[in-house]
Write a protein that holds these residues in place. Structure first.
Motif, PDB file in Angstrom:
ATOM      1  N   MET A  81      15.143  11.491  30.487  1.00 35.17           N
ATOM      2  CA  MET A  81      16.169  12.192  31.225  1.00 35.17           C
ATOM      3  C   MET A  81      16.176  13.662  30.823  1.00 35.17           C
ATOM      4  SD  MET A  81      19.526   9.796  31.171  1.00 35.17           S
ATOM      5  CE  MET A  81      18.994   8.205  30.551  1.00 35.17           C
ATOM      6  N   PRO A  82      15.998  14.567  31.784  1.00 37.49           N
ATOM      7  CA  PRO A  82      16.021  15.983  31.442  1.00 37.49           C
ATOM      8  C   PRO A  82      17.417  16.415  31.018  1.00 37.49           C
ATOM      9  CG  PRO A  82      15.838  15.686  33.815  1.00 37.49           C
ATOM     10  CD  PRO A  82      15.750  14.336  33.189  1.00 37.49           C
ATOM     11  N   ASN A  83      17.482  17.340  30.068  1.00 35.00           N
ATOM     12  CA  ASN A  83      18.746  17.895  29.590  1.00 35.00           C
ATOM     13  C   ASN A  83      19.709  16.840  29.072  1.00 35.00           C
ATOM     14  OD1 ASN A  83      17.899  20.528  30.306  1.00 35.00           O
ATOM     15  ND2 ASN A  83      18.492  20.120  32.415  1.00 35.00           N
ATOM     16  N   THR A  84      19.183  15.795  28.501  1.00 36.94           N
ATOM     17  CA  THR A  84      20.016  14.753  27.911  1.00 36.94           C
ATOM     18  C   THR A  84      20.042  14.934  26.401  1.00 36.94           C
ATOM     19  OG1 THR A  84      19.511  13.187  29.656  1.00 36.94           O
ATOM     20  CG2 THR A  84      20.277  12.264  27.589  1.00 36.94           C
ATOM     21  N   VAL A  85      21.224  14.839  25.836  1.00 34.95           N
ATOM     22  CA  VAL A  85      21.385  14.898  24.393  1.00 34.95           C
ATOM     23  C   VAL A  85      21.466  13.463  23.893  1.00 34.95           C
ATOM     24  CG1 VAL A  85      22.893  15.640  22.516  1.00 34.95           C
ATOM     25  CG2 VAL A  85      22.595  17.100  24.523  1.00 34.95           C
ATOM     26  N   ALA A  86      20.542  13.076  23.025  1.00 35.43           N
ATOM     27  CA  ALA A  86      20.559  11.734  22.443  1.00 35.43           C
ATOM     28  C   ALA A  86      21.387  11.765  21.165  1.00 35.43           C
ATOM     29  CB  ALA A  86      19.139  11.265  22.154  1.00 35.43           C
ATOM     30  N   VAL A  87      22.320  10.821  21.060  1.00 33.73           N
ATOM     31  CA  VAL A  87      23.237  10.754  19.930  1.00 33.73           C
ATOM     32  C   VAL A  87      23.203   9.348  19.354  1.00 33.73           C
ATOM     33  CG1 VAL A  87      25.671  10.893  19.255  1.00 33.73           C
ATOM     34  CG2 VAL A  87      24.745  12.537  20.891  1.00 33.73           C
ATOM     35  N   ALA A  88      23.083   9.243  18.039  1.00 31.99           N
ATOM     36  CA  ALA A  88      23.163   7.954  17.347  1.00 31.99           C
ATOM     37  C   ALA A  88      24.513   7.892  16.639  1.00 31.99           C
ATOM     38  CB  ALA A  88      22.039   7.810  16.333  1.00 31.99           C
ATOM     39  N   ALA A  89      25.207   6.777  16.795  1.00 31.99           N
ATOM     40  CA  ALA A  89      26.528   6.619  16.193  1.00 31.99           C
ATOM     41  C   ALA A  89      26.604   5.272  15.496  1.00 31.99           C
ATOM     42  CB  ALA A  89      27.609   6.742  17.252  1.00 31.99           C
ATOM     43  N   ALA A  90      27.600   5.141  14.606  1.00 33.87           N
ATOM     44  CA  ALA A  90      27.728   3.946  13.772  1.00 33.87           C
ATOM     45  C   ALA A  90      28.985   3.164  14.110  1.00 33.87           C
ATOM     46  CB  ALA A  90      27.763   4.338  12.298  1.00 33.87           C
ATOM     47  N   LEU A  91      28.817   1.862  14.221  1.00 30.89           N
ATOM     48  CA  LEU A  91      29.941   0.933  14.290  1.00 30.89           C
ATOM     49  C   LEU A  91      29.987   0.259  12.919  1.00 30.89           C
ATOM     50  CD1 LEU A  91      32.191  -0.509  15.789  1.00 30.89           C
ATOM     51  CD2 LEU A  91      30.487  -2.091  16.706  1.00 30.89           C
ATOM     52  N   ILE A  92      30.752   0.870  12.013  1.00 25.25           N
ATOM     53  CA  ILE A  92      30.863   0.386  10.640  1.00 25.25           C
ATOM     54  C   ILE A  92      32.142  -0.439  10.551  1.00 25.25           C
ATOM     55  CG2 ILE A  92      31.047   1.016   8.209  1.00 25.25           C
ATOM     56  CD1 ILE A  92      29.672   3.688   8.931  1.00 25.25           C
ATOM     57  N   CYS A  93      31.987  -1.736  10.362  1.00 24.21           N
ATOM     58  CA  CYS A  93      33.125  -2.653  10.312  1.00 24.21           C
ATOM     59  C   CYS A  93      33.341  -3.144   8.888  1.00 24.21           C
ATOM     60  CB  CYS A  93      32.880  -3.857  11.217  1.00 24.21           C
ATOM     61  SG  CYS A  93      32.613  -3.445  12.944  1.00 24.21           S
ATOM     62  N   GLN A  94      34.608  -3.191   8.499  1.00 28.58           N
ATOM     63  CA  GLN A  94      34.980  -3.756   7.198  1.00 28.58           C
ATOM     64  C   GLN A  94      36.356  -4.384   7.338  1.00 28.58           C
ATOM     65  OE1 GLN A  94      34.902  -0.837   4.054  1.00 28.58           O
ATOM     66  NE2 GLN A  94      32.685  -0.654   4.090  1.00 28.58           N
ATOM     67  N   GLY A  95      36.467  -5.635   6.992  1.00 27.09           N
ATOM     68  CA  GLY A  95      37.764  -6.301   6.975  1.00 27.09           C
ATOM     69  C   GLY A  95      38.515  -6.271   8.290  1.00 27.09           C
TER      70      GLY A  95
END
Length: 137
Positions: free
Chosen positions: A1-15
């Protein structure tokens, strides 16, 4: 995809809760809440970027688990890769975010999130949190 910003994010679950960060006021979507993470640098994979971003923004080492969600948000053309993750070492610090909170799914209405996160929040409301990612450290 042109002009797309790729972002990695975290689903950090605890309790039964998961970690969210409030964006700094001076950035785009300032003071809105998000899953912690950031942009992929050239040549980085999603897990590599997520590991780097968590070190830089939270001061923690994470073990990156399976991809939980992948979506494209078209307001800014953001491809968001949300990985399950677990903190392997350290305690989250405010190195980038204005605030950090551990929240339960039933508390989501109390937080204004970035628009790109809306489909993920809908999934969490419908399905609840996934089982905690527990790698063998």
């Amino acid at each position: 995809m042109p002009n797309t910003v790729a972002v990695a994010a975290a689903l950090i679950c605890q309790g039964g809760r998961f970690l969210i960060g409030q964006r700094p006021a001076y950035k785009a979507c300032g003071l809105l809440w998000e899953f912690v993470g950031g942009k992929l640098e050239p040549g980085e994979t999603g897990p590599e970027a997520l590991s780097r971003e968590c070190r830089e923004e939270l001061g923690v080492t994470v073990a990156v688990g399976p991809l939980y969600a992948r979506l494209t948000h078209t307001d800014l053309t953001v491809e968001l890769l949300l990985y399950q993750a677990a903190i392997a070492a350290g305690t989250p610090q405010l190195l980038e975010h204005a605030a950090l909170h551990w929240v339960a799914v039933d508390e989501l209405e109390q937080y204004a999130f970035c628009p790109a996160d809306a489909p993920i929040l809908e999934r969490l409301r419908a399905e609840g949190l996934p089982p905690e990612f527990r790698p063998a450290f």
